[in-house]
Design a protein around this motif. Structure first.
Motif, PDB file in Angstrom:
ATOM      1  N   GLN A  44       5.634  -3.188   9.978  1.00  0.00           N
ATOM      2  CA  GLN A  44       6.563  -3.815   9.029  1.00  0.00           C
ATOM      3  C   GLN A  44       7.547  -2.774   8.512  1.00  0.00           C
ATOM      4  OE1 GLN A  44       5.112  -5.325   5.207  1.00  0.00           O
ATOM      5  NE2 GLN A  44       6.582  -7.016   5.373  1.00  0.00           N
ATOM      6  N   GLU A  58       5.227   0.458   8.207  1.00  0.00           N
ATOM      7  CA  GLU A  58       3.795   0.508   7.901  1.00  0.00           C
ATOM      8  C   GLU A  58       3.041  -0.124   9.062  1.00  0.00           C
ATOM      9  OE1 GLU A  58       2.458  -1.277   4.218  1.00  0.00           O
ATOM     10  OE2 GLU A  58       0.350  -0.817   4.674  1.00  0.00           O
ATOM     11  N   LEU A  61      -2.931  -3.696  11.023  1.00  0.00           N
ATOM     12  CA  LEU A  61      -3.820  -4.069  12.117  1.00  0.00           C
ATOM     13  C   LEU A  61      -3.954  -5.582  12.261  1.00  0.00           C
ATOM     14  CD1 LEU A  61      -5.769  -2.811  14.171  1.00  0.00           C
ATOM     15  CD2 LEU A  61      -7.501  -2.733  12.356  1.00  0.00           C
ATOM     16  N   ARG A  62      -4.023  -6.043  13.496  1.00  0.00           N
ATOM     17  CA  ARG A  62      -4.264  -7.470  13.784  1.00  0.00           C
ATOM     18  C   ARG A  62      -5.381  -7.600  14.809  1.00  0.00           C
ATOM     19  NH1 ARG A  62      -1.788  -7.584   9.938  1.00  0.00           N
ATOM     20  NH2 ARG A  62       0.171  -8.624   9.424  1.00  0.00           N
ATOM     21  N   PRO A  73      -6.494  -8.999   8.604  1.00  0.00           N
ATOM     22  CA  PRO A  73      -7.244  -7.765   8.333  1.00  0.00           C
ATOM     23  C   PRO A  73      -8.153  -7.868   7.116  1.00  0.00           C
ATOM     24  CG  PRO A  73      -4.875  -7.432   8.030  1.00  0.00           C
ATOM     25  CD  PRO A  73      -5.051  -8.763   8.666  1.00  0.00           C
ATOM     26  N   ASP A  74      -7.722  -8.602   6.104  1.00  0.00           N
ATOM     27  CA  ASP A  74      -8.562  -8.731   4.910  1.00  0.00           C
ATOM     28  C   ASP A  74      -9.928  -9.333   5.249  1.00  0.00           C
ATOM     29  OD1 ASP A  74      -6.713  -7.624   3.217  1.00  0.00           O
ATOM     30  OD2 ASP A  74      -5.784  -9.539   2.714  1.00  0.00           O
ATOM     31  N   ILE A  77     -11.606  -6.125   8.083  1.00  0.00           N
ATOM     32  CA  ILE A  77     -11.705  -4.713   7.723  1.00  0.00           C
ATOM     33  C   ILE A  77     -12.934  -4.436   6.846  1.00  0.00           C
ATOM     34  CG2 ILE A  77     -10.584  -2.866   6.398  1.00  0.00           C
ATOM     35  CD1 ILE A  77      -8.030  -3.648   7.994  1.00  0.00           C
ATOM     36  N   ASN A 116      -2.667   3.007   6.765  1.00  0.00           N
ATOM     37  CA  ASN A 116      -3.705   2.779   5.748  1.00  0.00           C
ATOM     38  C   ASN A 116      -5.006   3.478   6.130  1.00  0.00           C
ATOM     39  OD1 ASN A 116      -2.450   0.584   3.928  1.00  0.00           O
ATOM     40  ND2 ASN A 116      -2.094  -0.177   6.011  1.00  0.00           N
ATOM     41  N   ASP A 178      -1.744   2.882  -2.611  1.00  0.00           N
ATOM     42  CA  ASP A 178      -1.462   1.500  -2.241  1.00  0.00           C
ATOM     43  C   ASP A 178      -1.849   0.565  -3.381  1.00  0.00           C
ATOM     44  OD1 ASP A 178      -0.644  -0.487  -0.569  1.00  0.00           O
ATOM     45  OD2 ASP A 178      -2.180  -0.133   0.951  1.00  0.00           O
ATOM     46  N   ASP A 179      -1.229  -0.603  -3.399  1.00  0.00           N
ATOM     47  CA  ASP A 179      -1.557  -1.641  -4.393  1.00  0.00           C
ATOM     48  C   ASP A 179      -1.554  -1.079  -5.807  1.00  0.00           C
ATOM     49  OD1 ASP A 179      -2.010  -3.038  -2.084  1.00  0.00           O
ATOM     50  OD2 ASP A 179      -4.189  -3.045  -2.257  1.00  0.00           O
ATOM     51  N   ARG A 202       2.215  -6.079  -4.573  1.00  0.00           N
ATOM     52  CA  ARG A 202       3.110  -7.232  -4.428  1.00  0.00           C
ATOM     53  C   ARG A 202       2.845  -8.332  -5.458  1.00  0.00           C
ATOM     54  NH1 ARG A 202       0.122  -8.513   0.575  1.00  0.00           N
ATOM     55  NH2 ARG A 202      -1.053 -10.419   0.199  1.00  0.00           N
ATOM     56  N   GLU A 238      10.361 -10.594  -1.610  1.00  0.00           N
ATOM     57  CA  GLU A 238      10.638 -11.827  -0.853  1.00  0.00           C
ATOM     58  C   GLU A 238      11.985 -12.438  -1.179  1.00  0.00           C
ATOM     59  OE1 GLU A 238       7.339 -14.514  -1.348  1.00  0.00           O
ATOM     60  OE2 GLU A 238       5.980 -13.249  -0.183  1.00  0.00           O
ATOM     61  N   PHE A 257       8.973  -9.716   3.097  1.00  0.00           N
ATOM     62  CA  PHE A 257       9.458 -10.751   4.003  1.00  0.00           C
ATOM     63  C   PHE A 257      10.963 -10.955   3.885  1.00  0.00           C
ATOM     64  CE2 PHE A 257       5.034 -13.029   3.921  1.00  0.00           C
ATOM     65  CZ  PHE A 257       4.490 -11.939   4.593  1.00  0.00           C
ATOM     66  N   PRO A 262       5.702  -8.208   9.295  1.00  0.00           N
ATOM     67  CA  PRO A 262       5.092  -7.291  10.265  1.00  0.00           C
ATOM     68  C   PRO A 262       5.242  -7.880  11.671  1.00  0.00           C
ATOM     69  CG  PRO A 262       3.586  -7.714   8.427  1.00  0.00           C
ATOM     70  CD  PRO A 262       4.725  -8.686   8.290  1.00  0.00           C
TER      71      PRO A 262
HETATM   72  P1  C2E Z   1      -1.615  -3.648   2.387  1.00  0.00           P
HETATM   73  O1  C2E Z   1      -1.779  -2.263   2.877  1.00  0.00           O
HETATM   74  O2  C2E Z   1      -1.342  -3.857   0.962  1.00  0.00           O
HETATM   75  O3  C2E Z   1      -0.499  -4.271   3.328  1.00  0.00           O
HETATM   76  C1  C2E Z   1       0.535  -5.082   2.876  1.00  0.00           C
HETATM   77  C2  C2E Z   1       0.194  -6.532   3.129  1.00  0.00           C
HETATM   78  O4  C2E Z   1       1.195  -7.337   2.525  1.00  0.00           O
HETATM   79  C3  C2E Z   1       0.196  -6.890   4.618  1.00  0.00           C
HETATM   80  O5  C2E Z   1      -0.833  -7.850   4.802  1.00  0.00           O
HETATM   81  C4  C2E Z   1       1.575  -7.532   4.787  1.00  0.00           C
HETATM   82  O6  C2E Z   1       1.625  -8.442   5.869  1.00  0.00           O
HETATM   83  C5  C2E Z   1       1.733  -8.233   3.475  1.00  0.00           C
HETATM   84  N1  C2E Z   1       3.129  -8.428   3.119  1.00  0.00           N
HETATM   85  C6  C2E Z   1       4.168  -7.622   3.380  1.00  0.00           C
HETATM   86  N2  C2E Z   1       5.305  -8.097   2.858  1.00  0.00           N
HETATM   87  C7  C2E Z   1       4.983  -9.250   2.224  1.00  0.00           C
HETATM   88  C8  C2E Z   1       5.734 -10.233   1.470  1.00  0.00           C
HETATM   89  O7  C2E Z   1       6.948 -10.139   1.281  1.00  0.00           O
HETATM   90  N3  C2E Z   1       5.041 -11.277   0.945  1.00  0.00           N
HETATM   91  C9  C2E Z   1       3.694 -11.429   1.132  1.00  0.00           C
HETATM   92  N4  C2E Z   1       3.106 -12.496   0.591  1.00  0.00           N
HETATM   93  N5  C2E Z   1       2.966 -10.529   1.834  1.00  0.00           N
HETATM   94  C10 C2E Z   1       3.590  -9.458   2.373  1.00  0.00           C
HETATM   95  P2  C2E Z   1      -1.820  -7.747   6.037  1.00  0.00           P
HETATM   96  O8  C2E Z   1      -1.078  -7.222   7.218  1.00  0.00           O
HETATM   97  O9  C2E Z   1      -2.511  -9.057   6.109  1.00  0.00           O
HETATM   98  O10 C2E Z   1      -2.831  -6.618   5.611  1.00  0.00           O
HETATM   99  C11 C2E Z   1      -3.748  -6.835   4.589  1.00  0.00           C
HETATM  100  C12 C2E Z   1      -4.443  -5.559   4.198  1.00  0.00           C
HETATM  101  O11 C2E Z   1      -5.328  -5.120   5.231  1.00  0.00           O
HETATM  102  C13 C2E Z   1      -3.499  -4.403   3.973  1.00  0.00           C
HETATM  103  O12 C2E Z   1      -2.921  -4.521   2.721  1.00  0.00           O
HETATM  104  C14 C2E Z   1      -4.438  -3.232   4.097  1.00  0.00           C
HETATM  105  O13 C2E Z   1      -5.123  -3.014   2.884  1.00  0.00           O
HETATM  106  C15 C2E Z   1      -5.421  -3.719   5.140  1.00  0.00           C
HETATM  107  N6  C2E Z   1      -5.093  -3.102   6.428  1.00  0.00           N
HETATM  108  C16 C2E Z   1      -4.200  -3.484   7.366  1.00  0.00           C
HETATM  109  N7  C2E Z   1      -4.209  -2.656   8.421  1.00  0.00           N
HETATM  110  C17 C2E Z   1      -5.121  -1.689   8.149  1.00  0.00           C
HETATM  111  C18 C2E Z   1      -5.599  -0.530   8.850  1.00  0.00           C
HETATM  112  O14 C2E Z   1      -5.160  -0.160   9.962  1.00  0.00           O
HETATM  113  N8  C2E Z   1      -6.580   0.204   8.235  1.00  0.00           N
HETATM  114  C19 C2E Z   1      -7.068  -0.137   7.011  1.00  0.00           C
HETATM  115  N9  C2E Z   1      -8.023   0.634   6.470  1.00  0.00           N
HETATM  116  N10 C2E Z   1      -6.641  -1.209   6.328  1.00  0.00           N
HETATM  117  C20 C2E Z   1      -5.674  -1.983   6.881  1.00  0.00           C
END
Ligand code: C2E
Ligand code: CA
Ligand code: CA
Ligand code: CA
Length: 277
Positions: A44, A58, A61-62, A73-74, A77, A116, A178-179, A202, A238, A257, A262
């Protein structure tokens, strides 16, 4: 009544059994996922809200499950962390994303990469040497990489965590929280740990223009970041209004978005090519 109570107990047991079975199946599937090529890294863009140009990506992972379709991922992971599979998966994400970003950079896109990582990966052996190797193998300078950790990790305030992060910092990679804003009770850890970037969660960006509390909190985070010399990225942008509000507060880097979801590497390559230069 007794009868129905017994049935209910039986029902819950069956449901719990079913849940345990599902989890075991999922765990077995996850063990195979890497080898079967079902995991994919999406990217993304992280943008300048001001110039609307891309600064970095960033890695997210999918999991494309053959029967269940995409699993967010939620959902997997936490399982990867419990089982320790996150060790191998996390190294694969790092290597894959470094190779991809090295490729984009060689094509003339000077992007940085955010990955991450979790505390569990420290326990499973991810360290500065692994990161140095990933960078070297792809000819990437350390400053290109940012590692994102969650706030909870720093709240534990452990010596192991501190040493771990200092190892990365010594390589020259950046560290982001993060967050940011979701879990803190004390901000003193900002002084103790070598972080240089905050990613505003967010949840706050979502409420930025509708909720006075969220607005004030974001304002406070932005001014605190400025006075502590920390960089900022706003997540989950957004709407144009959110972008404007953030720019008015001098928060320039954004992800969301509004700019781009992503995307798989090939799709992001197309997206990059479509950007005004
Ligand atoms: P995160 O690191 O906080 O990643 C941002 C999440 O927000 C991503 O969800 C992304 O798709 C979503 N997002 C981005 N822009 C927007 C927006 O404008 N609106 C909304 N509603 N959402 C948005 P995603 O991809 O589902 O990832 C969820 C979480 O999974 C990530 O949160 C991160 O904590 C974890 N994650 C993802 N990939 C990895 C990885 O390779 N390793 C680890 N340890 N955790 C990962
Ligand atoms: Ca993140
Ligand atoms: Ca986040
Ligand atoms: Ca998150």
């Amino acid at each position: 009544a007794k009868q129905s109570g017994r049935n209910q107990a039986h029902f819950f047991t069956a449901a719990m059994q079913e849940q345990a079975n599902q989890r075991m199946t999922l765990e077995q599937d996850l063990r195979q996922a890497l080898a079967r090529d079902q995991l994919e890294v999406y990217y993304q863009p992280i943008m300048s809200g001001r110039t609307r140009s891309i600064k970095g990506v960033e890695a997210l992972l999918r999991w494309h499950h053959p029967e269940r379709g995409p699993i967010p991922p939620d959902h997997f992971i936490p399982l990867a962390e419990e089982t320790g599979l996150i060790g191998e998966i996390g190294r694969w994400v790092l290597d894959t994303a470094c190779a991809q970003v090295a490729h984009w950079r060689s094509q003339g896109w000077p992007l940085y990469l955010s990955v991450n990582i979790s505390e569990r990966q420290r326990e499973l052996g991810l360290n500065d040497k692994c990161v140095a190797t990933a960078l070297e193998q792809n000819d990437l300078p350390a400053h290109v990489l940012m590692l994102e950790i969650t706030e909870g990790l720093l709240l534990q305030d452990s010596e192991d965590t501190l040493n771990w992060l200092q190892g990365f910092k010594a390589l020259g990679v950046s560290l982001a929280i993060d967050d940011f804003g979701t879990g803190y009770s004390s901000l003193s850890y900002l002084k103790r740990f070598p972080v240089d970037t905050l990613k505003i969660d967010r949840e706050f960006i979502n409420d930025l223009d509708s909720d006075r509390y969220a607005h004030s909190l974001v304002k406070a985070i932005i001014s605190m970041a400025a006075s502590l010399d920390l960089r900022l990225v706003a997540e989950g942008v957004e709407t144009e209004q959110q972008c404007k509000t953030l720019l008015d507060q001098q928060c320039v880097l954004m992800q969301g978005f509004l700019f781009c979801r992503p995307l798989p590497a090939a799709d992001l390559t197309d997206w990059l090519a479509s950007q005004p230069s």
